[in-house]
Design a protein around this motif. Structure first.
Motif, PDB file in Angstrom:
ATOM      1  N   THR A   1       0.802  -1.230   0.000  1.00 56.14           N
ATOM      2  CA  THR A   1       0.000   0.000   0.000  1.00 56.14           C
ATOM      3  C   THR A   1       0.834   1.280   0.000  1.00 56.14           C
ATOM      4  OG1 THR A   1      -0.087   0.134   2.415  1.00 56.14           O
ATOM      5  CG2 THR A   1      -1.799  -1.190   1.316  1.00 56.14           C
ATOM      6  N   GLY A   2       2.126   1.174   0.350  1.00 57.11           N
ATOM      7  CA  GLY A   2       2.963   2.358   0.458  1.00 57.11           C
ATOM      8  C   GLY A   2       2.727   3.158   1.728  1.00 57.11           C
ATOM      9  N   THR A   3       1.938   2.622   2.625  1.00 58.74           N
ATOM     10  CA  THR A   3       1.605   3.286   3.888  1.00 58.74           C
ATOM     11  C   THR A   3       2.678   3.031   4.938  1.00 58.74           C
ATOM     12  OG1 THR A   3      -0.727   2.886   3.405  1.00 58.74           O
ATOM     13  CG2 THR A   3      -0.186   3.489   5.663  1.00 58.74           C
ATOM     14  N   VAL A   4       2.987   4.039   5.734  1.00 59.74           N
ATOM     15  CA  VAL A   4       3.906   3.862   6.856  1.00 59.74           C
ATOM     16  C   VAL A   4       3.132   3.205   7.992  1.00 59.74           C
ATOM     17  CG1 VAL A   4       5.355   5.026   8.562  1.00 59.74           C
ATOM     18  CG2 VAL A   4       5.300   5.851   6.206  1.00 59.74           C
ATOM     19  N   VAL A   5       3.653   2.094   8.489  1.00 58.14           N
ATOM     20  CA  VAL A   5       2.988   1.344   9.570  1.00 58.14           C
ATOM     21  C   VAL A   5       4.001   0.970  10.637  1.00 58.14           C
ATOM     22  CG1 VAL A   5       1.198   0.381   8.062  1.00 58.14           C
ATOM     23  CG2 VAL A   5       3.321  -0.877   8.398  1.00 58.14           C
ATOM     24  N   SER A   6       3.510   0.685  11.821  1.00 60.10           N
ATOM     25  CA  SER A   6       4.368   0.187  12.901  1.00 60.10           C
ATOM     26  C   SER A   6       4.892  -1.185  12.528  1.00 60.10           C
ATOM     27  CB  SER A   6       3.578   0.079  14.204  1.00 60.10           C
ATOM     28  OG  SER A   6       3.154   1.346  14.618  1.00 60.10           O
ATOM     29  N   LEU A   7       6.072  -1.505  13.037  1.00 61.57           N
ATOM     30  CA  LEU A   7       6.601  -2.853  12.866  1.00 61.57           C
ATOM     31  C   LEU A   7       5.925  -3.802  13.839  1.00 61.57           C
ATOM     32  CD1 LEU A   7      10.409  -2.078  12.569  1.00 61.57           C
ATOM     33  CD2 LEU A   7       8.824  -2.653  10.717  1.00 61.57           C
ATOM     34  N   PHE A   8       6.006  -5.080  13.555  1.00 65.98           N
ATOM     35  CA  PHE A   8       5.499  -6.115  14.457  1.00 65.98           C
ATOM     36  C   PHE A   8       6.163  -5.958  15.817  1.00 65.98           C
ATOM     37  CE2 PHE A   8       6.025 -10.341  16.349  1.00 65.98           C
ATOM     38  CZ  PHE A   8       4.699 -10.728  16.429  1.00 65.98           C
ATOM     39  N   HIS A   9       5.359  -5.979  16.860  1.00 70.63           N
ATOM     40  CA  HIS A   9       5.864  -5.866  18.233  1.00 70.63           C
ATOM     41  C   HIS A   9       5.684  -7.226  18.910  1.00 70.63           C
ATOM     42  CE1 HIS A   9       6.365  -4.762  22.378  1.00 70.63           C
ATOM     43  NE2 HIS A   9       6.620  -3.502  22.055  1.00 70.63           N
ATOM     44  N   PRO A  10       6.777  -7.946  19.173  1.00 74.26           N
ATOM     45  CA  PRO A  10       6.659  -9.318  19.686  1.00 74.26           C
ATOM     46  C   PRO A  10       6.018  -9.428  21.069  1.00 74.26           C
ATOM     47  CG  PRO A  10       8.932  -8.568  19.769  1.00 74.26           C
ATOM     48  CD  PRO A  10       8.161  -7.521  19.019  1.00 74.26           C
ATOM     49  N   ARG A  11       5.931  -8.361  21.806  1.00 73.20           N
ATOM     50  CA  ARG A  11       5.301  -8.411  23.130  1.00 73.20           C
ATOM     51  C   ARG A  11       3.826  -8.021  23.088  1.00 73.20           C
ATOM     52  NH1 ARG A  11       8.580 -10.124  26.883  1.00 73.20           N
ATOM     53  NH2 ARG A  11      10.766  -9.562  26.824  1.00 73.20           N
ATOM     54  N   LEU A  12       3.415  -7.322  22.034  1.00 71.26           N
ATOM     55  CA  LEU A  12       2.038  -6.834  21.965  1.00 71.26           C
ATOM     56  C   LEU A  12       1.214  -7.467  20.853  1.00 71.26           C
ATOM     57  CD1 LEU A  12       2.749  -3.007  22.462  1.00 71.26           C
ATOM     58  CD2 LEU A  12       2.117  -4.703  24.202  1.00 71.26           C
ATOM     59  N   ASP A  13       1.860  -7.870  19.760  1.00 72.66           N
ATOM     60  CA  ASP A  13       1.150  -8.403  18.598  1.00 72.66           C
ATOM     61  C   ASP A  13       1.167  -9.924  18.592  1.00 72.66           C
ATOM     62  OD1 ASP A  13       0.750  -5.786  17.643  1.00 72.66           O
ATOM     63  OD2 ASP A  13       2.641  -5.813  16.544  1.00 72.66           O
ATOM     64  N   GLN A  14       0.164 -10.509  17.959  1.00 67.59           N
ATOM     65  CA  GLN A  14       0.087 -11.962  17.778  1.00 67.59           C
ATOM     66  C   GLN A  14       0.672 -12.306  16.407  1.00 67.59           C
ATOM     67  OE1 GLN A  14      -1.060 -14.231  20.093  1.00 67.59           O
ATOM     68  NE2 GLN A  14      -1.068 -12.413  21.406  1.00 67.59           N
ATOM     69  N   TRP A  15       1.669 -13.210  16.397  1.00 61.08           N
ATOM     70  CA  TRP A  15       2.372 -13.564  15.164  1.00 61.08           C
ATOM     71  C   TRP A  15       1.398 -13.986  14.067  1.00 61.08           C
ATOM     72  CZ3 TRP A  15       3.583 -17.205  11.541  1.00 61.08           C
ATOM     73  CH2 TRP A  15       4.784 -17.032  10.853  1.00 61.08           C
ATOM     74  N   TYR A  16       0.449 -14.867  14.400  1.00 59.15           N
ATOM     75  CA  TYR A  16      -0.449 -15.433  13.393  1.00 59.15           C
ATOM     76  C   TYR A  16      -1.411 -14.396  12.797  1.00 59.15           C
ATOM     77  CZ  TYR A  16      -3.795 -15.517  17.219  1.00 59.15           C
ATOM     78  OH  TYR A  16      -4.614 -15.153  18.261  1.00 59.15           O
ATOM     79  N   GLU A  17      -1.521 -13.220  13.401  1.00 61.07           N
ATOM     80  CA  GLU A  17      -2.363 -12.163  12.838  1.00 61.07           C
ATOM     81  C   GLU A  17      -1.633 -11.362  11.759  1.00 61.07           C
ATOM     82  OE1 GLU A  17      -3.761  -9.763  16.079  1.00 61.07           O
ATOM     83  OE2 GLU A  17      -4.965 -11.402  16.908  1.00 61.07           O
ATOM     84  N   HIS A  18      -0.310 -11.547  11.654  1.00 59.01           N
ATOM     85  CA  HIS A  18       0.479 -10.741  10.730  1.00 59.01           C
ATOM     86  C   HIS A  18       1.340 -11.541   9.763  1.00 59.01           C
ATOM     87  CE1 HIS A  18      -0.676  -7.154  12.922  1.00 59.01           C
ATOM     88  NE2 HIS A  18      -0.430  -7.829  14.029  1.00 59.01           N
ATOM     89  N   PHE A  19       1.537 -12.826  10.051  1.00 59.06           N
ATOM     90  CA  PHE A  19       2.419 -13.659   9.231  1.00 59.06           C
ATOM     91  C   PHE A  19       1.836 -15.058   9.062  1.00 59.06           C
ATOM     92  CE2 PHE A  19       5.098 -10.909  11.900  1.00 59.06           C
ATOM     93  CZ  PHE A  19       5.811 -10.200  10.938  1.00 59.06           C
TER      94      PHE A  19
END
Length: 98
Positions: free
Chosen positions: A34-52
């Motif tokens: 999309t060319g949008t600036v987004v936060s990187l995956f945060h291993p303490r706050l994000d769920q891996w399976y929701e992003h990869f």
């Protein structure tokens, strides 16, 4: 302290040296779709399976965060894919996948 974030043990996560090198001080990156600036995956706050997800030996970003993180950290560099393939051929699995 970098980016006003504490570097105490409770705020650290394990990472391979290559991911750590490519991440550097970045907290965000650009989603290649999309060319949008987004936060990187945060291993303490994000769920891996929701992003990869795994597609054989490749890590595929399934969200803007996942795509931006996979690209910035170069998660699918040739040598990384080779090592994951060797792992799978030796009977290893990823995250409960069979």
């Amino acid at each position: 302290m970098r980016n006003n974030i504490c570097d105490s043990l409770s705020n650290l996560a394990l990472a391979c040296d290559r991911c750590n090198f490519h991440k550097g001080p970045n907290l965000s990156s650009i989603d290649p779709l999309t060319g949008t600036v987004v936060s990187l995956f945060h291993p303490r706050l994000d769920q891996w399976y929701e992003h990869f997800k795994f597609e054989e030996s490749e890590i595929v970003g399934t969200s803007p965060v996942g795509r931006a993180t996979a690209q910035l950290l170069q998660m699918n560099a040739i040598r990384r894919i080779e090592l994951r393939t060797e792992w799978l051929l030796s009977g290893g699995t990823f995250g409960g996948q069979v």
